[in-house]
Design an enzyme around this catalytic site. Structure first.
Site, mmCIF file in Angstrom:
data_model
loop_
_atom_site.group_PDB
_atom_site.id
_atom_site.type_symbol
_atom_site.label_atom_id
_atom_site.label_comp_id
_atom_site.label_asym_id
_atom_site.label_seq_id
_atom_site.Cartn_x
_atom_site.Cartn_y
_atom_site.Cartn_z
ATOM 1 N N GLY A 110 4.925 12.194 -10.563
ATOM 2 C CA GLY A 110 4.534 11.366 -11.711
ATOM 3 C C GLY A 110 5.729 11.064 -12.598
ATOM 4 O O GLY A 110 6.882 11.223 -12.181
ATOM 5 N N GLU A 141 -1.492 -11.316 4.402
ATOM 6 C CA GLU A 141 -1.489 -9.935 4.868
ATOM 7 C C GLU A 141 -0.582 -9.772 6.097
ATOM 8 O O GLU A 141 0.159 -8.799 6.208
ATOM 9 C CB GLU A 141 -2.931 -9.497 5.171
ATOM 10 N N LYS A 180 2.633 -7.252 6.229
ATOM 11 C CA LYS A 180 2.814 -6.216 7.265
ATOM 12 C C LYS A 180 4.205 -6.317 7.861
ATOM 13 O O LYS A 180 4.907 -5.330 8.021
ATOM 14 C CB LYS A 180 1.789 -6.373 8.407
ATOM 15 N N LYS A 212 2.939 5.705 0.272
ATOM 16 C CA LYS A 212 1.567 5.454 0.712
ATOM 17 C C LYS A 212 0.631 5.287 -0.478
ATOM 18 O O LYS A 212 -0.202 4.405 -0.485
ATOM 19 C CB LYS A 212 1.090 6.593 1.612
HETATM 20 O O1 M6R Z 1 -4.074 2.605 -1.953
HETATM 21 P P1 M6R Z 1 -4.136 1.169 -2.394
HETATM 22 O O2 M6R Z 1 -5.002 0.351 -1.525
HETATM 23 O O3 M6R Z 1 -4.520 1.035 -3.832
HETATM 24 O O4 M6R Z 1 -2.664 0.649 -2.245
HETATM 25 C C1 M6R Z 1 -2.294 -0.640 -2.644
HETATM 26 C C2 M6R Z 1 -0.954 -1.027 -2.087
HETATM 27 O O5 M6R Z 1 0.042 -0.155 -2.563
HETATM 28 C C3 M6R Z 1 -0.946 -1.003 -0.547
HETATM 29 O O6 M6R Z 1 -1.941 -1.812 -0.013
HETATM 30 C C4 M6R Z 1 0.427 -1.463 -0.018
HETATM 31 O O7 M6R Z 1 0.604 -2.820 -0.254
HETATM 32 C C5 M6R Z 1 0.533 -1.118 1.472
HETATM 33 N N1 M6R Z 1 1.834 -0.603 1.772
HETATM 34 C C6 M6R Z 1 0.261 -2.268 2.353
HETATM 35 O O8 M6R Z 1 0.463 -2.010 3.689
#
Ligand code: M6R
Length: 617
Positions: A102, A490, A494, A612
């Site tokens: 954090g 999307e 990717k 992640k």
């Molecule tokens: O866990 P979340 O769905 O809230 O995350 C949102 C984004 O950080 C996430 O989708 C990010 O764009 C990924 N790396 C996409 O593959």
């Protein structure tokens, strides 16, 4: 984001902590560290910039030495990735060690105060300030014990944190606290585990406490888990959860990468997301979260979808679905923008938050704002009991299973599945979707898992061959129309996040308003062109691209001729309703990004700079 692991018990703490850190590698990090209490009340620290395996190379002498310890993977915020800035950090007197996930926003003010009292700092981190603040409170009054000093310090800081702290004069004791970043406590038989999520301890225990916002806990073999509120020190009786997570779910099961495993899991994850909800034979969609609050949805002025990244792309498709079938106005917002632009929100609004991890700080902050303004909050999360799932008024889990690869794949298609169910359910209920159309759409949705399975087997090899031709590409354009415009966004995301090739997604018709200038014989263009959905218009777009010698990789329906004849590469997918076509079309795009990245030698599961779950704003 940073990963936290802690252990106190009878096993070798080194092994538990190191293996736990390996399990948390998926979160994304740039350095790693460990601290153990060596049995003689002395803290031993090793830390390094780099990977967990680099840490193992410098720390194996600690193996077998301790029954209590903690470890950390750091994703840099304050200060560059370096040995010095890696966690754990020790206090000036060397007695306290801390690991932290954090940001302490007021660290600078506290640092100035501590510097005035003679404290010195070895790193540029906010975390080192916090551990010295704990020492400061213990120095100030000899009566102040370790947990109390942690509590005093946490009352002085603001920002977001999950912390674990050890003190060499308190053998066997771990003190943890949480505000904004997740922390789980695993409860074993004469042993306790701490971790950012349950994956580091799932093989040792199925019982866990998820520490709540604003709570801290003192954990020892002698006294168990003592949970208090940070502000009032009020005792809390925790709820012990039974973990459903299995070891198999968080391992690669023979796949080279988690991402590939997760792409191939999609027939199951989409099916699991519909299971018990889509009852085709009975002709109903059962979703308690929606049904229990149907009047809120029915009377909503509008629905606002907030999310980030891939989840935001799912939200855009959700907008098309809900507006088409339920005729309720929908706005889709980036969570990070929504919060800071003074949005108009009323108690007549329904806010849907979409988040795989359920921990994304931007989404969480936007939700809190909407809640304060009286909106009804609905969550679509994958991680059960995550922070976002807990603060919503109602919601639906996606049931995609743990997603470990940083690039979201199966969570995205599961989100689209939930959004389809919501749109059809609302449309049927408010009378905008007639029974015959409803029945045919639910039958079509029910057939999607099988279609994904077919796409995986029919395109896997083909896509690998296509990927080989684009290993050295420097740019990519992804185009789609209608429902497949967000699918193009999307696809581009990717590719760029795992291969580091620049890629842009665009609505195909917008191409002529700018991106067309980029097209020449070196520009690969992925175009999503299913039969249902503006096909004739897409044909014209492909002609415009070919007139400028662009290289077209077309995703078309089985048996397509018109677009296929003009394209350089053709990927065929089964036909489905236009509204579900992004679920099927996304699969070969995920494979394309994956194989291009693999052939470029990129670290697919842990791409550089990415995390992640993004638990900082
Ligand atoms: O866990 P979340 O769905 O809230 O995350 C949102 C984004 O950080 C996430 O989708 C990010 O764009 C990924 N790396 C996409 O593959």
């Amino acid at each position: 984001m940073c990963g936290i692991v802690g252990y106190t018990g009878f096993q070798d703490a080194y092994d538990i902590v190191i293996n736990g850190l390996r399990r948390l590698e998926y979160r994304g990090y740039d350095s790693a560290g460990i601290v153990l209490e060596d049995g003689n009340n002395k803290l031993e620290v090793e830390k390094t910039k780099g990977k967990v395996e680099d840490l193992v190379n410098i720390s194996s002498q600690l193996k077998g030495k301790a029954k209590i310890g903690m470890g950390h993977t750091r994703w840099a915020t304050h200060g560059v990735p370096s040995d010095r800035n890696s966690h754990p950090h020790l206090s000036n007197n060397g007695k306290l060690a801390i690991i932290h996930n954090g940001i302490i926003e007021n660290y600078d003010t506290i640092k100035t105060m501590l510097t005035g009292k003679g404290f010195t700092f070895k790193s540029e981190t906010d975390t080192e300030v916090l551990v010295n603040l704990i020492q400061y409170f213990m120095d100030l009054n000899a009566e102040t014990d370790f947990p109390t000093a942690v509590r005093y310090a946490l009352n002085e800081v603001y920002g977001a944190y999950a912390i674990t702290v050890m003190h060499e004069d308190y053998p066997g004791v771990l003190v943890v606290g949480r505000l904004g970043s997740p922390l789980a406590i695993g409860i074993g038989d004469k042993e306790y585990f701490i971790a950012s999520d349950a994956s580091p301890f799932v093989e040792f225990t199925k019982e866990a406490i998820y520490l709540e916002e604003g709570h801290m806990a003192t954990i020892s073999l002698e006294n168990g888990v003592d949970i208090r509120t940070i502000t009032e020190n009020s005792k809390i009786i925790p709820e012990i959860q039974k973990l459903k997570l299995s070891l198999e779910q968080i391992e690669k099961s023979g796949y080279e990468h988690f991402m590939l495993k997760e792409i191939f899991e999609q027939p199951k994850s989409v099916h699991d997301t519909m299971r018990g909800r889509l009852l085709v034979e009975e002709g109903v969609i059962k979703m308690a979260g929606i049904w229990d609050h149907i009047e809120r949805f029915k009377n909503a002025n509008r629905i606002i979808i907030i999310a980030c990244g891939t989840s935001w792309h799912a939200g855009l498709i959700g907008e098309y679905l809900i507006e088409e079938y339920a005729r309720i106005p929908v706005e889709v917002e980036y969570a990070s923008e929504f919060r800071y632009r003074n949005p108009i929100i009323t108690d007549k609004d329904v806010v849907i938050a979409i988040s795989q991890s359920g921990e994304t700080a931007d989404t969480m902050a936007a939700l809190k704002l909407a809640k304060e303004k009286g909106a009804f909050i609905y969550g679509i999360c994958n991680v059960v009991d995550s922070s976002i799932a807990r603060i919503t008024d109602a919601g639906s889990y996606t049931h995609a299973g743990p997603e470990i690869g940083v690039a979201s794949t199966k969570a995205f298609t599961a989100q689209l599945t939930i959004l389809s169910l919501i749109a059809l359910k609302l449309g049927k209920h408010n009378g905008n979707l007639g029974n015959a159309d409803f029945m045919s759409l639910i039958a079509e949705l029910d057939a999607i898992p099988k279609k994904i399975e077919d796409v995986l087997s029919s395109t896997h090899e083909l896509v690998q061959n296509i990927a080989k031709d684009f290993v050295n590409a420097t740019n990519f354009l992804y185009l789609g129309r209608g429902y497949n415009y967000p699918a193009a966004l999307e696809g581009a995301l990717k590719l760029k996040e795992i291969s580091y090739i620049h890629a842009e997604g665009y609505p195909a018709a917008e191409m002529k308003h700018g991106p067309i200038a980029l097209i020449d014989e070196n520009m690969p263009i992925v175009i999503i062109a299913p039969k249902k959905g503006h096909y004739d218009k897409i044909v014209s777009n492909v002609q415009e691209i070919k007139a400028r010698k662009g290289k077209v990789i077309a995703v078309v329906n089985n048996g397509d001729t018109q677009v296929s004849e003009m394209s350089d590469y053709v990927i065929e997918i089964p036909e489905t309703s236009e509204c579900f076509s992004p679920i099927v079309a996304s699969v070969p795009l995920q494979l394309l990004a994956y194989y291009i990245a693999v052939y470029r030698g990129a670290n697919v599961d842990q791409p550089r700079n990415l995390a992640k779950s993004v638990t900082v704003e």
